[in-house]
Design an enzyme around this catalytic site. Structure first.
Site, PDB file in Angstrom:
ATOM      1  N   LYS A  72     -53.154  83.457  10.994  1.00 52.49           N
ATOM      2  CA  LYS A  72     -54.128  83.334  12.080  1.00 52.49           C
ATOM      3  C   LYS A  72     -53.548  82.479  13.208  1.00 52.49           C
ATOM      4  O   LYS A  72     -52.798  81.515  12.945  1.00 52.49           O
ATOM      5  CB  LYS A  72     -55.402  82.685  11.517  1.00 52.49           C
ATOM      6  CG  LYS A  72     -56.589  82.652  12.469  1.00 52.49           C
ATOM      7  CD  LYS A  72     -57.812  82.054  11.754  1.00 52.49           C
ATOM      8  CE  LYS A  72     -59.027  81.985  12.647  1.00 52.49           C
ATOM      9  NZ  LYS A  72     -60.203  81.406  11.937  1.00 52.49           N
ATOM     10  N   SER A 147     -64.334  84.355  12.152  1.00 54.68           N
ATOM     11  CA  SER A 147     -63.416  84.422  13.264  1.00 54.68           C
ATOM     12  C   SER A 147     -62.031  84.929  12.892  1.00 54.68           C
ATOM     13  O   SER A 147     -61.258  85.312  13.761  1.00 54.68           O
ATOM     14  CB  SER A 147     -63.274  83.037  13.903  1.00 54.68           C
ATOM     15  OG  SER A 147     -62.741  82.107  12.963  1.00 54.68           O
ATOM     16  N   SER A 171     -65.578  81.863   8.131  1.00 61.69           N
ATOM     17  CA  SER A 171     -64.661  82.695   8.916  1.00 61.69           C
ATOM     18  C   SER A 171     -63.628  83.463   8.117  1.00 61.69           C
ATOM     19  O   SER A 171     -62.894  84.275   8.683  1.00 61.69           O
ATOM     20  CB  SER A 171     -63.944  81.865   9.974  1.00 61.69           C
ATOM     21  OG  SER A 171     -64.726  81.828  11.132  1.00 61.69           O
TER      22      SER A 171
END
Ligand code: GLN
Length: 464
Positions: A72, A147, A171
């Site tokens: 990420k 996310s 997330s």
């Protein structure tokens, strides 16, 4: 493909990491344009794979050696851009490796690229990224969750074998749920936050995605551990760690009253039946304070966000817009650099922390947070696991909920308690809707109970 299978083939010499990595790179070339999972694919991936092959040949391979992993965009990799999907960090290059990256490099993993996310990890759909939305491979008109949506899509569509995301409130579990994957939120403090672009310091935790419980366990075992550079990093108290083999599952049915989708609910009930048949004991539990989890989270998190994001001021690093004086530079830089959702949270958090409101909102939220923690500690004297659906609905359409932040925030309703209390939780694929969208259930366990979660997770996988 799983780590287990790939690892075996690599060690037996049936495949090389260069071949394995090339296969994933090929998938990226074919699929990423449409799905927008990767913001950048690293050009040295094959060189990393070559080095891994050398280690395997020399018999120095561990569980992750030669395995392609996606990262990420809020996790620092030395010499690479880390933008947290924000314009304000578009050109920011990390000057050091996050602790988890050091661990992955030591293990010989092949870090193939950085993935899209909601800006600064704020969102549940990967639509607040400054670099475009990511699409769900099961239905390209739907969101992958967020996310950490880019990381989830990378694994779900075979553009990486496993991936790292981060959790502040669901997330990883929520996108795992929307994309048919396993996602683990570890106990707060078990994985170092050093080198993670902070959102909410008291909540953040690096969290892995994989196709199987075993794969997630393998990644977790590599990245966890005490780190001197993170004051909140802890060595697990082994006496408190789950002994394994506990079989009592508590279900807080009263939390599902408001707005759980019918197909989600039916699937959840079926999953409960399967566990009963597998020998688990199911009991009803009451968590009266937990209905305030979301309200509590949406006070503590923006307060921490407003503090953490004050460092992006155009002076030390990141985007800079010139102005007439210092305050003008700040205003112009931050107005141009942050997206709407990030600004909303900075404004909320600044208000919450301001004179006269600090006590009424922030301190009160901390008191409720402590009450929720206590409630969970007490319940875990009676049950080994708490089970809920991972999310109240399956993946929703792109564009939906964008104009209604509160509807978006409601996605986190079952995620929030684990982040607020610091306990570990795992999201597991549990089937599909009639329209073919993935469904998921979540298990929570007491602090340091990751091994218990892996055990029940594997049992649950067997019932599918
Ligand atoms: N949906 C959560 C939020 O918007 C996600 C936070 C997170 O886990 N990074 O705050």
């Amino acid at each position: 493909m799983t780590i287990e299978k790939a690892g075996e083939m690599l060690r037996k010499g049936e495949i090389t990491s260069v071949e394995l990595t090339s296969a994933y790179l090929k998938n990226i070339t074919e699929k990423n344009k449409e799905l927008n999972s990767f913001l950048e694919v690293f050009s040295d991936s094959l060189e990393q794979a070559k080095r891994a092959d050398g280690r395997i040949k020399n018999g120095e391979a561990g569980g992750l050696t030669g395995i392609p992993i996606a990262i990420k965009d809020n996790i620092l990799i030395q010499g690479r851009t880390a933008s947290a999907a924000s314009k304000i960090l578009e050109n920011y290059v990390a000057s050091y490796d996050a602790y988890v990256i050091k661990k992955l490099k030591d293990a010989g993993a092949v870090i193939i690229g950085r993935t899209n996310m909601d800006e600064f990890a704020m969102g549940s759909s990967t639509q607040t990224s400054a670099y475009g939305v990511t699409r769900n491979p099961y239905d390209k008109n739907r969101v992958p969750g967020g996310s950490s949506g880019g990381s989830a899509v990378a694994v779900a569509s075979d553009m990486a074998l496993v991936a790292l995301g981060t959790e502040t409130c669901g997330s990883v579990r929520q996108p795992a749920s929307f994309c048919g994957l396993v996602g683990l939120k570890p106990t707060y403090g078990r994985v170092s936050r050093n080198g993670i672009i902070a959102m909410g310091n008291s909540l953040d935790q690096v969290s892995p995605f994989g196709k199987t419980v075993k794969d997630v366990e393998t990644v977790f075992n590599v990245i966890q551990g005490k780190d001197e550079m993170d004051a909140t990093s802890i060595v697990p108290h082994l006496e408190e760690e789950g002994a394994g083999g506990g079989n009592v599952i508590g279900i807080p049915w009263h939390l599902f009253d408001s707005g759980v989708d019918k197909e989600v609910m039916d699937n959840f009930k079926e999953s409960v039946e399967k566990l009963k048949n597998a020998g688990y004991k199911i009991v009803d539990i009451d968590l009266p304070y937990s209905k305030y989890s979301l309200a509590t989270y949406y006070i503590i998190m923006p307060a921490e966000v407003s503090t953490n994001l004050s460092r992006f001021d155009g002076v030390r690093y990141g985007l800079r817009k010139e102005g007439e004086n210092v305050s003008d530079v700040y205003k112009k830089t931050r107005s141009a650099g942050f997206g709407a959702e990030t600004k909303r949270r900075i404004i909320l958090g600044t208000f919450i922390l301001s004179h006269g409101y600090y006590d009424a909102y922030y301190n009160k939220a901390w008191r409720v947070r402590n009450a929720i923690k206590e409630e969970f500690q007490n319940i875990f004297k009676k049950v080994d696991f708490i089970m809920t659906p991972t999310t109240p609905t399956p993946a929703f359409k792109i564009g939906e909920k964008l104009d209604d932040p509160v509807a978006m925030y409601l996605c986190d309703i079952f995620s929030a308690p684990a982040n607020l209390t610091g306990i570990p939780a795992i999201a597991l694929p549990s089937g599909f809707t009639s329209g073919g969208l993935p469904l998921s259930v979540q298990f929570m366990a007491k602090h340091f109970g990751e091994n218990d979660l892996f055990l029940i997770g594997k049992k649950f996988e067997e019932t599918r």
